[in-house]
Design a protein around this motif. Structure first.
Motif, PDB file in Angstrom:
ATOM      1  N   TYR A 142       0.838  -1.202   0.000  1.00 37.91           N
ATOM      2  CA  TYR A 142       0.000   0.000   0.000  1.00 37.91           C
ATOM      3  C   TYR A 142       0.868   1.245   0.000  1.00 37.91           C
ATOM      4  CZ  TYR A 142      -4.893  -1.381   0.433  1.00 37.91           C
ATOM      5  OH  TYR A 142      -6.163  -1.829   0.180  1.00 37.91           O
ATOM      6  N   ASP A 143       0.420   2.272  -0.720  1.00 40.06           N
ATOM      7  CA  ASP A 143       1.082   3.566  -0.647  1.00 40.06           C
ATOM      8  C   ASP A 143       1.052   4.062   0.794  1.00 40.06           C
ATOM      9  OD1 ASP A 143       0.757   6.729  -0.681  1.00 40.06           O
ATOM     10  OD2 ASP A 143       1.854   6.165  -2.488  1.00 40.06           O
ATOM     11  N   ARG A 145       1.212   6.958   2.219  1.00 38.12           N
ATOM     12  CA  ARG A 145       0.363   8.103   2.541  1.00 38.12           C
ATOM     13  C   ARG A 145      -1.114   7.712   2.559  1.00 38.12           C
ATOM     14  NH1 ARG A 145       3.530  12.804  -1.021  1.00 38.12           N
ATOM     15  NH2 ARG A 145       5.537  12.526   0.068  1.00 38.12           N
ATOM     16  N   ILE A 146      -1.509   6.842   1.644  1.00 35.21           N
ATOM     17  CA  ILE A 146      -2.896   6.366   1.649  1.00 35.21           C
ATOM     18  C   ILE A 146      -3.158   5.556   2.918  1.00 35.21           C
ATOM     19  CG2 ILE A 146      -4.581   4.880   0.496  1.00 35.21           C
ATOM     20  CD1 ILE A 146      -4.103   7.397  -1.035  1.00 35.21           C
ATOM     21  N   VAL A 203      -9.396   6.318  -5.800  1.00 38.33           N
ATOM     22  CA  VAL A 203      -7.964   5.962  -5.819  1.00 38.33           C
ATOM     23  C   VAL A 203      -7.775   4.581  -6.428  1.00 38.33           C
ATOM     24  CG1 VAL A 203      -5.950   5.477  -4.379  1.00 38.33           C
ATOM     25  CG2 VAL A 203      -7.412   7.427  -3.839  1.00 38.33           C
ATOM     26  N   ALA A 207      -5.516   4.781  -9.575  1.00 36.99           N
ATOM     27  CA  ALA A 207      -4.161   4.291  -9.292  1.00 36.99           C
ATOM     28  C   ALA A 207      -4.239   3.011  -8.467  1.00 36.99           C
ATOM     29  CB  ALA A 207      -3.353   5.362  -8.568  1.00 36.99           C
ATOM     30  N   HIS A 209      -2.391   0.538  -8.237  1.00 34.16           N
ATOM     31  CA  HIS A 209      -1.120   0.082  -7.683  1.00 34.16           C
ATOM     32  C   HIS A 209      -0.838   0.679  -6.302  1.00 34.16           C
ATOM     33  CE1 HIS A 209      -0.291   3.930  -9.698  1.00 34.16           C
ATOM     34  NE2 HIS A 209       0.713   4.080  -8.849  1.00 34.16           N
ATOM     35  N   ARG A 210      -1.539   1.775  -5.959  1.00 31.99           N
ATOM     36  CA  ARG A 210      -1.342   2.392  -4.643  1.00 31.99           C
ATOM     37  C   ARG A 210      -2.144   1.679  -3.558  1.00 31.99           C
ATOM     38  NH1 ARG A 210      -1.951   8.790  -4.965  1.00 31.99           N
ATOM     39  NH2 ARG A 210      -0.804   8.591  -2.990  1.00 31.99           N
ATOM     40  N   VAL A 211      -3.179   0.923  -3.959  1.00 28.02           N
ATOM     41  CA  VAL A 211      -4.016   0.188  -2.993  1.00 28.02           C
ATOM     42  C   VAL A 211      -4.248  -1.228  -3.534  1.00 28.02           C
ATOM     43  CG1 VAL A 211      -5.164   2.137  -1.884  1.00 28.02           C
ATOM     44  CG2 VAL A 211      -6.023   1.322  -4.073  1.00 28.02           C
ATOM     45  N   ASP A 410       5.231  11.420   5.574  1.00 26.31           N
ATOM     46  CA  ASP A 410       4.165  10.684   4.895  1.00 26.31           C
ATOM     47  C   ASP A 410       2.869  10.711   5.703  1.00 26.31           C
ATOM     48  OD1 ASP A 410       5.699   9.994   2.706  1.00 26.31           O
ATOM     49  OD2 ASP A 410       6.451   8.161   3.632  1.00 26.31           O
ATOM     50  N   GLY A 414      -0.209  12.494   4.103  1.00 19.94           N
ATOM     51  CA  GLY A 414      -1.317  11.576   3.882  1.00 19.94           C
ATOM     52  C   GLY A 414      -2.618  12.067   4.498  1.00 19.94           C
TER      53      GLY A 414
END
Length: 471
Positions: A142-143, A145-146, A203, A207, A209-211, A410, A414
């Motif tokens: 997981y990103d 910041r998310i 999200v 994106a 790939h961030r989650v 972050d 975030g």
């Protein structure tokens, strides 16, 4: 030469100075109030006997039955939070949604709302979810910041979702019933959860790939066994919440009675899960004592401050200051929300509720603003006090339990999108008052034939004043 007109701004400035220096809020308020009280007596702005009202007001606080709801709800949340409920909910819900992009984030938002209704404290929700879900989010890509943002933001749902402690305090300060405050907060609480889920969905679509979803090997249980596990962790807690909030909503119990019932119900749930121990009860009682003492001390300090502030016509000064804001109701609401938003950088919700709300409420009432709607609006705005970089307490809690590889930068960055979503909710409540009043109207639709008020008889046989009154 000092005049009585100089006292309100000097008092307000004095408390700001004390808070910026870093003195405890309760003692700062009491010290400023007593100093300016003795100074006002010396200068003849009001007689000495006026300060004799102070012991009566303090006794009034300590004998206020409504405030008993605070330790009861706090104890309920502390027992459930320490009984392992958060772990069961997060693990089961994470497995249930983990197969889709953003699944863990969805689970955190949903469990955050449930924990918010159970624990009543942001600290408990953020720490529980951070310790359990953050390492898993990091492990599966997981990103950062998310991940940190969704955990901190979901913990702040506690502020607005009944049975929130903030709503109890606002009801007391605004002179309105807790049941009405809870009913008014239902709509914004649902909207807050939907906004957070919508953001995660956006999200995940833009994106993914961030989650990322959990890999198949990480999903240990599937099908009915997983659903049963989630239901076993979720349904008893939801039933308890509906019993506690529902009895208040329907007028079957006072907040104090419902809180006591909730504390007993929490102990029963912990026992059913075979986790009710003497150590758990001891820790829960200590946490309850700490939070309740803090609230009472702040309230006593505010009482000292407000007594002197009223004595030097501070309320008239505030009213004159705010009633001349351009734009009438709209201008007042914009000014108040901007003011509270920036004030939340430095004060937490208890301090704002005790210091600022009693000053704003008379002006709002005079402008024809419904105080229930106004209180819920302020409660939504005060959520941001936990998310403001760099002083947001939710960010501090998360920083305290986050692994070393999670950078403070972050965590702060975030939080920014989620603060924006909270401000979007403030705008929705202002533009769409029905989000608050819909549930109030539902609560007001009670069949009058089911209500009976007994009137005591006088010696002449005529009815006297009602023995009881209801809000």
């Amino acid at each position: 030469m000092l005049t009585v007109e100089h006292m309100p701004p000097l008092m307000f400035g004095g408390i700001v100075v004390f808070l910026l220096i870093g003195f405890p809020v309760a003692f700062s308020l009491a010290a400023v109030g007593l100093f300016f009280g003795f100074l006002s007596v010396h200068l003849g702005f009001f007689p000495e006997v006026y300060l004799g009202n102070l012991p009566l007001r303090v006794f009034g606080i300590l004998s206020n039955d409504l405030l008993l709801a605070i330790p009861f709800f706090t104890l309920m949340g502390a027992i459930l939070e320490r009984s392992g409920l958060a772990e069961d909910l997060l693990e089961g819900t994470g497995q249930l949604f983990g197969g889709v992009p953003g699944g863990l984030a969805y689970a955190v938002v949903i469990v955050g709302a449930i924990l918010g209704a159970i624990t009543g404290t942001v600290a408990a929700s953020v720490i529980a979810m951070g310790m359990i879900s953050l390492p898993i989010m990091i492990r599966y890509g997981y990103d950062m910041r998310i991940a940190t943002g969704v955990i901190a933001a979901s913990g702040t749902i506690t502020q607005i979702i009944p049975p929130s402690l903030v709503l109890i305090i606002l009801a007391d300060q605004l002179g309105r019933s807790v049941g009405d405050m809870y009913a008014g907060a239902i709509g914004p609480a649902i909207l807050q959860v939907l906004l957070f889920l919508a953001f995660v969905t956006v999200v995940a679509l833009i994106a993914p790939h961030r989650v990322p979803p959990l890999p198949k090997e990480a999903r240990k249980q599937r099908g009915w066994p997983l659903i049963r596990r989630v239901l076993w962790g979720m349904v008893p807690s939801i039933i308890l919440i509906f019993i506690v909030v529902g009895t208040i909503f329907m007028g079957l119990a006072t907040p104090t009675e419902a809180g006591a019932m909730g504390a007993v119900g929490a102990a029963i749930l912990a026992a059913l899960n075979r986790r009710l121990t003497f150590a758990l009860i001891n820790q829960a009682l200590q946490n309850t004592m700490r939070i309740t003492s803090m609230v009472i001390f702040i309230l006593i300090g505010c009482t000292v401050f407000s007594l002197v502030f009223q004595g030097v016509d501070g309320s008239r000064w505030i009213e004159h200051l705010l009633s001349h804001v351009p734009g009438g109701q709209t201008g007042f609401l914009i000014f108040v929300n901007v003011f509270v938003f920036f004030l939340a950088f430095f004060l937490d919700f208890f301090e704002i509720a005790f210091i600022i709300v009693p000053l704003l409420a008379p002006v709002a009432d005079k402008l024809g603003i419904d105080l229930i709607w106004f209180g819920v609006l302020l409660c939504v705005n005060m959520q941001t006090s936990f998310m403001h970089p760099p002083f947001g307490f939710a960010l501090f809690y998360l920083r305290g339990i986050a692994p070393k590889e999670v950078l403070t930068r972050d965590i702060y960055l975030g939080a920014v999108p989620w603060v924006g979503l909270q401000l979007v909710l403030v705008a929705i409540v202002i533009v769409w008052p029905g989000s608050v009043t819909y549930w109030l109207d539902k609560r007001a639709n009670v069949d009058p034939s089911t209500i009976r008020i007994e009137l005591p008889k006088t010696d002449s046989g005529e009815n006297d004043a009602p023995a009881l009154s209801f809000k």
